[in-house]
Design an enzyme around this catalytic site. Structure first.
Site, PDB file in Angstrom:
ATOM      1  N   ASN A 151      43.541  47.798  38.253  1.00 14.18           N
ATOM      2  CA  ASN A 151      42.821  46.613  37.945  1.00 14.18           C
ATOM      3  C   ASN A 151      41.554  47.025  37.167  1.00 14.18           C
ATOM      4  O   ASN A 151      41.130  46.361  35.995  1.00 14.18           O
ATOM      5  CB  ASN A 151      42.082  45.830  39.075  1.00 14.18           C
ATOM      6  CG  ASN A 151      41.613  46.569  40.283  1.00 14.18           C
ATOM      7  OD1 ASN A 151      42.165  47.409  40.651  1.00 14.18           O
ATOM      8  ND2 ASN A 151      40.446  46.185  40.488  1.00 14.18           N
ATOM      9  N   GLN A 179      48.139  43.462  39.785  1.00 15.29           N
ATOM     10  CA  GLN A 179      47.573  43.535  38.462  1.00 15.29           C
ATOM     11  C   GLN A 179      48.819  43.900  37.695  1.00 15.29           C
ATOM     12  O   GLN A 179      48.530  43.920  36.249  1.00 15.29           O
ATOM     13  CB  GLN A 179      46.643  44.787  38.400  1.00 15.29           C
ATOM     14  CG  GLN A 179      45.370  44.580  37.467  1.00 15.29           C
ATOM     15  CD  GLN A 179      44.741  43.275  37.287  1.00 15.29           C
ATOM     16  OE1 GLN A 179      44.870  42.386  36.594  1.00 15.29           O
ATOM     17  NE2 GLN A 179      43.675  43.233  38.398  1.00 15.29           N
ATOM     18  N   ALA A 200      48.499  34.800  42.124  1.00 12.45           N
ATOM     19  CA  ALA A 200      48.836  33.854  41.228  1.00 12.45           C
ATOM     20  C   ALA A 200      47.727  33.777  40.176  1.00 12.45           C
ATOM     21  O   ALA A 200      48.098  33.682  39.046  1.00 12.45           O
ATOM     22  CB  ALA A 200      49.240  32.240  41.902  1.00 12.45           C
ATOM     23  N   THR A 237      49.695  25.440  57.591  1.00 10.09           N
ATOM     24  CA  THR A 237      50.260  24.547  56.842  1.00 10.09           C
ATOM     25  C   THR A 237      50.185  24.956  55.419  1.00 10.09           C
ATOM     26  O   THR A 237      49.187  25.393  54.828  1.00 10.09           O
ATOM     27  CB  THR A 237      49.794  23.012  56.972  1.00 10.09           C
ATOM     28  OG1 THR A 237      49.724  22.756  58.034  1.00 10.09           O
ATOM     29  CG2 THR A 237      50.294  21.976  56.052  1.00 10.09           C
ATOM     30  N   CYS A 325      35.010  43.583  41.679  1.00 11.47           N
ATOM     31  CA  CYS A 325      35.018  42.955  43.115  1.00 11.47           C
ATOM     32  C   CYS A 325      33.870  43.122  43.773  1.00 11.47           C
ATOM     33  O   CYS A 325      33.685  42.802  44.915  1.00 11.47           O
ATOM     34  CB  CYS A 325      36.284  43.351  43.754  1.00 11.47           C
ATOM     35  SG  CYS A 325      37.822  42.698  42.868  1.00 11.47           S
TER      36      CYS A 325
HETATM   37  C1  LIG Z   1      42.490  40.901  42.157  1.00 11.92           C
HETATM   38  C2  LIG Z   1      43.071  41.775  42.800  1.00 11.92           C
HETATM   39  C3  LIG Z   1      43.311  41.788  44.175  1.00 11.92           C
HETATM   40  C4  LIG Z   1      42.972  40.558  45.110  1.00 11.92           C
HETATM   41  O1  LIG Z   1      43.760  39.478  44.754  1.00 11.92           O
HETATM   42  P1  LIG Z   1      42.985  38.267  45.319  1.00 11.92           P
HETATM   43  O2  LIG Z   1      44.075  37.128  45.151  1.00 11.92           O
HETATM   44  O3  LIG Z   1      41.870  37.991  44.135  1.00 11.92           O
HETATM   45  O4  LIG Z   1      42.706  38.181  46.725  1.00 11.92           O
HETATM   46  C5  LIG Z   1      44.120  42.686  44.668  1.00 11.92           C
HETATM   47  N1  LIG Z   1      44.676  43.962  44.309  1.00 11.92           N
HETATM   48  C6  LIG Z   1      44.229  44.073  42.785  1.00 11.92           C
HETATM   49  C7  LIG Z   1      44.817  45.199  42.106  1.00 11.92           C
HETATM   50  C8  LIG Z   1      43.639  43.045  41.961  1.00 11.92           C
HETATM   51  O5  LIG Z   1      43.482  43.172  40.744  1.00 11.92           O
END
Ligand SMILES: *Cc1c(COP(=O)(O)O)cnc(C)c1O
Length: 381
Positions: A151, A179, A200, A237, A325
């Site tokens: 990422n 990613q 998504a 759900t 993050c």
């Molecule tokens: C954004 C990301 C995540 C986390 O996904 P979320 O849906 O935001 O929890 C995990 N791994 C990578 C490499 C990401 O870029």
């Protein structure tokens, strides 16, 4: 021209076509997909159509896809679920130093629970070596988890090779493909992994929905317990509207990925060349070629990435610095430190990540604005 959004690796805007599908679902489908009556059946059909669409994008079978609340949950479920299932066979897991926090923090948690984790080092371009991976394997190794695309620097990792090595020794392979999906073609049978996470909102779908692929025949332990939804692997759900949006986002990727990749690649190349031309002491981090098309991680001598980010923000250009993050923290990115950068070098970097809605004109604008801001910041020193 501005505002300009160059933070597509943090999250992407919702595609208007995805929004329409979600709105329509919220308006018209309110049943619980587990209900047997017509309301429930409509929700079930919407969910299963989306599952089919997402599975097709990845070359998987629809019953191999399990919906989760996103990438973080999918990664937790994969790693904890495999560990719980396999820990009697062995307690050793191999991963890398450049994984997303949702992987690294899960590994730290499992270490407290008795797991032994090897964190493979990377070279100065962020690459792991297959030799070091092979050396790390022991007869207690149950799982190898390596991300498909990073990422922060965009590197693509050799999952096909990793799967071949692992499977020869009866070791399971998980990949965090959050990613990669939507940015490069991802065909699961081709890369051969057993378990794969996606989300998504990294490809123009809604936030708070993702999925875990679990290869047919493989069973893992759930980490939540409740009703039998998602074949009891992920009870609760279903979020029907988010799932339909996720399905639409996958459909759009399947239809347009190759043109979109080329367009984004060309814009990034233009941005990269322009920066290196106008700011000769800029450094590009990560692999130069083998990476997802839209990611550019670049450092500037004697510049604080955080200050640069704030100045770009004033010019209405959104980028990220360090690790998005752990934003709010001024700690240098652990990924860049793993590449061997000094604290100061790591702190000088910003990440620009391009996506579907960026234009060439925006890149031109950034190439005008950025050098001016850099010069001003250097004068302050
Ligand atoms: C954004 C990301 C995540 C986390 O996904 P979320 O849906 O935001 O929890 C995990 N791994 C990578 C490499 C990401 O870029």
């Amino acid at each position: 021209m501005p505002p300009i959004y160059l933070d597509n690796n943090a999250t992407t805007p919702l595609d208007p076509l995805v929004r329409e599908v979600i709105e329509e679902c919220l308006r018209n489908i309110h049943g619980n997909a587990s209900s047997i009556h017509a309301y429930g059946r409509r929700a079930r059909v919407a969910i299963e159509n989306a599952r089919e669409e997402i599975a097709s994008l990845l070359g998987a079978l629809s019953h191999e896809m399990y919906f989760t609340s996103g990438g973080t949950e999918a990664n937790n479920l994969a790693i904890q679920g495999i560990y719980l299932k396999e820990k009697n066979r062995g307690n050793h897991i191999i991963t890398t130093r450049v994984e997303h926090p949702s992987i690294l923090a899960t590994m730290k948690y499992l270490e407290k629970e008795g797991a032994l984790v090897t964190y493979l080092p990377v070279d100065n371009a962020g690459r792991i070596t297959i030799h070091e991976l092979q050396e790390a394997i022991t007869d207690k190794t149950i799982l190898i988890s390596v991300m498909l695309a990073n990422n922060e620097i965009g590197n693509i990792y050799p999952l096909k090779k990793i799967s071949q090595i692992a499977h020869a020794k009866n070791i399971l392979v998980h990949t965090d493909a959050v990613q990669a999906v939507g940015k490069i073609p991802v065909n699961i049978p081709n890369i051969g992994v057993d378990v794969l996470s996606l989300s998504a909102h990294k490809f123009y779908g809604p936030k708070g929905i993702g999925a875990l692929y679990i290869k047919q025949g493989l069973s893992i332990e759930p980490i939540m317990h409740g009703g039998g939804q998602e074949r009891a692997i992920r009870p609760g759900t279903e979020n029907t509207a988010a799932i339909t949006g996720f399905g639409k986002a996958a459909e759009l990727i399947r239809a347009h990925l190759s043109q979109e990749m080329e367009r984004i690649f060309n814009m990034r190349k233009k941005l990269e060349r322009g920066i290196l031309e106008k700011i000769p002491d800029a450094h590009i981090y990560g692999e130069l070629d083998h990476r997802i098309p839209g990611t550019l991680n670049v450092g500037f001598t004697h510049i604080e990435g955080e200050a640069l980010l704030l100045n770009l923000d004033l010019a209405q250009i959104a980028v990220s610095s360090g690790s998005a993050c752990s934003s709010g923290s001024l700690d240098p990115s652990p990924v860049l430190l793993a590449l061997g950068l000094s604290q100061q070098e790591a702190k000088s970097a910003i990440r620009m990540s391009l996506g579907r809605f960026n234009t060439e004109e925006e890149i031109d604008f950034v190439l005008e604005a950025l050098p001016t801001i850099i010069t001003r910041l250097k004068d302050v020193y």
